[in-house]
Design a protein around this motif. Structure first.
Motif, PDB file in Angstrom:
ATOM      1  N   ARG A  21      -8.636  -1.937   6.266  1.00 28.13           N
ATOM      2  CA  ARG A  21     -10.101  -1.641   6.763  1.00 28.13           C
ATOM      3  C   ARG A  21     -10.008  -1.603   8.128  1.00 28.13           C
ATOM      4  NH1 ARG A  21     -12.602  -5.573   3.368  1.00 28.13           N
ATOM      5  NH2 ARG A  21     -12.610  -4.721   1.519  1.00 28.13           N
ATOM      6  N   SER A  22      -9.272  -2.347   8.981  1.00 28.98           N
ATOM      7  CA  SER A  22      -9.325  -2.403  10.381  1.00 28.98           C
ATOM      8  C   SER A  22      -8.378  -1.472  10.939  1.00 28.98           C
ATOM      9  CB  SER A  22      -8.645  -3.946  10.862  1.00 28.98           C
ATOM     10  OG  SER A  22      -9.573  -4.989  10.184  1.00 28.98           O
ATOM     11  N   PHE A  23      -7.480  -1.032  10.378  1.00 33.92           N
ATOM     12  CA  PHE A  23      -6.783   0.151  10.847  1.00 33.92           C
ATOM     13  C   PHE A  23      -6.695   1.400   9.747  1.00 33.92           C
ATOM     14  CE2 PHE A  23      -5.083  -3.852  12.383  1.00 33.92           C
ATOM     15  CZ  PHE A  23      -4.991  -3.646  13.764  1.00 33.92           C
ATOM     16  N   PRO A  71       0.135 -12.661  -4.507  1.00 26.42           N
ATOM     17  CA  PRO A  71       0.362 -11.894  -3.155  1.00 26.42           C
ATOM     18  C   PRO A  71      -0.946 -11.953  -2.510  1.00 26.42           C
ATOM     19  CG  PRO A  71       0.213 -10.577  -5.044  1.00 26.42           C
ATOM     20  CD  PRO A  71      -0.106 -11.951  -5.619  1.00 26.42           C
ATOM     21  N   PRO A  72      -1.018 -11.779  -1.055  1.00 22.56           N
ATOM     22  CA  PRO A  72      -2.165 -11.810  -0.257  1.00 22.56           C
ATOM     23  C   PRO A  72      -2.750 -10.504  -0.142  1.00 22.56           C
ATOM     24  CG  PRO A  72      -0.366 -11.400   1.195  1.00 22.56           C
ATOM     25  CD  PRO A  72       0.218 -11.713  -0.111  1.00 22.56           C
ATOM     26  N   LEU A  73      -3.433 -10.131  -1.161  1.00 25.38           N
ATOM     27  CA  LEU A  73      -3.862  -8.743  -1.527  1.00 25.38           C
ATOM     28  C   LEU A  73      -5.359  -8.622  -0.834  1.00 25.38           C
ATOM     29  CD1 LEU A  73      -3.621  -7.967  -5.421  1.00 25.38           C
ATOM     30  CD2 LEU A  73      -2.058  -7.385  -3.305  1.00 25.38           C
ATOM     31  N   SER A  74      -6.189  -9.759  -0.849  1.00 21.71           N
ATOM     32  CA  SER A  74      -7.443  -9.577   0.031  1.00 21.71           C
ATOM     33  C   SER A  74      -7.097  -9.365   1.674  1.00 21.71           C
ATOM     34  CB  SER A  74      -8.403 -10.605  -0.256  1.00 21.71           C
ATOM     35  OG  SER A  74      -7.739 -11.897   0.152  1.00 21.71           O
ATOM     36  N   ILE A  75      -6.302  -9.965   2.012  1.00 23.45           N
ATOM     37  CA  ILE A  75      -5.948 -10.029   3.374  1.00 23.45           C
ATOM     38  C   ILE A  75      -5.063  -8.719   3.657  1.00 23.45           C
ATOM     39  CG2 ILE A  75      -4.327 -10.858   5.238  1.00 23.45           C
ATOM     40  CD1 ILE A  75      -4.809 -13.609   3.916  1.00 23.45           C
ATOM     41  N   ILE A  76      -4.504  -7.955   3.053  1.00 18.59           N
ATOM     42  CA  ILE A  76      -3.951  -6.723   3.211  1.00 18.59           C
ATOM     43  C   ILE A  76      -4.887  -5.690   3.130  1.00 18.59           C
ATOM     44  CG2 ILE A  76      -2.277  -5.131   2.491  1.00 18.59           C
ATOM     45  CD1 ILE A  76      -0.853  -7.543   3.823  1.00 18.59           C
TER      46      ILE A  76
END
Length: 93
Positions: A38-40, A28-33
């Motif tokens: 952090r951005s929101f 799963p794309p955990l680092s992207i999530i």
């Protein structure tokens, strides 16, 4: 697609919620999530995923880039089956 992981991502704020499905290979794309979280910082993001078998399921909740909850059910358990069924059925598979 061999070794595919399907993730259900839910993003919610004070009076709203959105969700999407993300298909990836291997994990799963955990680092992207986490980076999006952090951005929101004011939204809650939950990612629930299941691989093509019951040995790769889980759920993590993020707030402001931090994990606030995580759950990795035991392989082939009833909880793993429940997550698997929910993720793969949510788009008709």
């Amino acid at each position: 697609m061999a070794n595919m992981v399907r993730s259900l991502v839910k993003v919610s704020g004070k009076n709203w919620e959105r969700q999407c499905i993300i298909d990836t290979k291997w994990e799963p794309p955990l680092s992207i999530i986490e980076q999006i979280s952090r951005s929101f910082p004011k939204v809650d993001i939950t990612i629930t995923w299941a691989g093509e078998s019951l040995d790769q399921t889980g759920e993590i909740c993020y707030k402001d880039g931090w994990e606030t909850f995580w759950y990795y059910p035991e392989e082939n358990s009833d909880d793993a089956r429940s997550i698997y069924d929910r993720i793969w059925r949510c788009v008709g598979y």
